[in-house]
Design a protein around this motif. Sequence first.
Motif, PDB file in Angstrom:
ATOM      1  N   HIS A 175      39.008  43.132  47.796  1.00  0.00           N
ATOM      2  CA  HIS A 175      38.062  42.025  47.610  1.00  0.00           C
ATOM      3  C   HIS A 175      36.697  42.675  47.557  1.00  0.00           C
ATOM      4  O   HIS A 175      36.217  43.247  48.538  1.00  0.00           O
ATOM      5  CB  HIS A 175      38.108  41.009  48.754  1.00  0.00           C
ATOM      6  CG  HIS A 175      37.049  39.955  48.588  1.00  0.00           C
ATOM      7  ND1 HIS A 175      37.250  38.818  47.872  1.00  0.00           N
ATOM      8  CD2 HIS A 175      35.763  39.911  49.002  1.00  0.00           C
ATOM      9  CE1 HIS A 175      36.139  38.099  47.868  1.00  0.00           C
ATOM     10  NE2 HIS A 175      35.218  38.754  48.544  1.00  0.00           N
ATOM     11  N   ASP A 177      32.925  41.649  45.999  1.00  0.00           N
ATOM     12  CA  ASP A 177      32.121  40.647  45.317  1.00  0.00           C
ATOM     13  C   ASP A 177      30.694  40.769  45.799  1.00  0.00           C
ATOM     14  O   ASP A 177      30.426  40.571  46.988  1.00  0.00           O
ATOM     15  CB  ASP A 177      32.670  39.244  45.599  1.00  0.00           C
ATOM     16  CG  ASP A 177      32.067  38.185  44.688  1.00  0.00           C
ATOM     17  OD1 ASP A 177      30.898  38.338  44.264  1.00  0.00           O
ATOM     18  OD2 ASP A 177      32.756  37.196  44.406  1.00  0.00           O
ATOM     19  N   ASN A 179      28.422  38.792  45.624  1.00  0.00           N
ATOM     20  CA  ASN A 179      27.963  37.532  46.201  1.00  0.00           C
ATOM     21  C   ASN A 179      28.251  37.571  47.699  1.00  0.00           C
ATOM     22  O   ASN A 179      29.408  37.486  48.113  1.00  0.00           O
ATOM     23  CB  ASN A 179      28.667  36.350  45.541  1.00  0.00           C
ATOM     24  CG  ASN A 179      28.204  35.010  46.089  1.00  0.00           C
ATOM     25  OD1 ASN A 179      27.648  34.920  47.182  1.00  0.00           O
ATOM     26  ND2 ASN A 179      28.440  33.970  45.323  1.00  0.00           N
ATOM     27  N   LYS A 182      30.877  35.295  49.573  1.00  0.00           N
ATOM     28  CA  LYS A 182      32.316  35.323  49.318  1.00  0.00           C
ATOM     29  C   LYS A 182      32.963  36.473  50.070  1.00  0.00           C
ATOM     30  O   LYS A 182      32.556  37.624  49.929  1.00  0.00           O
ATOM     31  CB  LYS A 182      32.582  35.434  47.819  1.00  0.00           C
ATOM     32  CG  LYS A 182      32.117  34.208  47.063  1.00  0.00           C
ATOM     33  CD  LYS A 182      32.440  34.316  45.608  1.00  0.00           C
ATOM     34  CE  LYS A 182      31.952  33.067  44.876  1.00  0.00           C
ATOM     35  NZ  LYS A 182      32.219  33.158  43.443  1.00  0.00           N
TER      36      LYS A 182
END
Length: 193
Positions: A175, A177, A179, A182
């Motif tokens: 994972h 990201d 952002n 998130k």
Amino acid sequence: MKKIILFVGLMAALSFQVKAQQGLKEGDKAPLFNGVDQNGKTVSLKNALKTHRSVVLFFYRGQWCPYCNKHIKELQDSLGLLTGKDAYVIGVTPETKENIDKTIKKTNAGFSIVQDKDDAIMKAYNVNFVMDEATFTKYKGYGINLEDNNGNTRHTLPVPATYIIDRSGKIKYVHFDPNYQKRASVKVLLSKL
């Protein structure tokens, strides 16, 4: 309320800075590392993989980040489920031991959290980025001083990334990201273990 809106705006601006970072990919060999956790225990990825089926490795920015604290709390709340699948959880952060202690106080984290003093782990996983001077000054104006928090003047932070590494040392889940809002959910992590 105004302070929260400004903080969210600052974090959004910071997320645009990190788009160039890629992180490692599924199937890549996970770089080995050693570090010392909050309890003074040496944490070795190689040793963790010898004694556990997998490692959940995540990077967080610091005790000042509410999204980091929320994610760490969720991991802690589900730690029994993660360890029940023979996973060893390791957090990596650039923040100092004193600030790691603040993170633990806020989240009750009971897993290993390693200070990445020289940014070597973040660099090995390609999650590091340097906050520009204008953003650093804005953060400082809101009471977030990376120099105090991290104990250096590099202004380096990680993209909040999470990796599941299998016993062979291969990355089997990523994972990544930019952002900051998130994060990998515990539900997804459990499904990938």
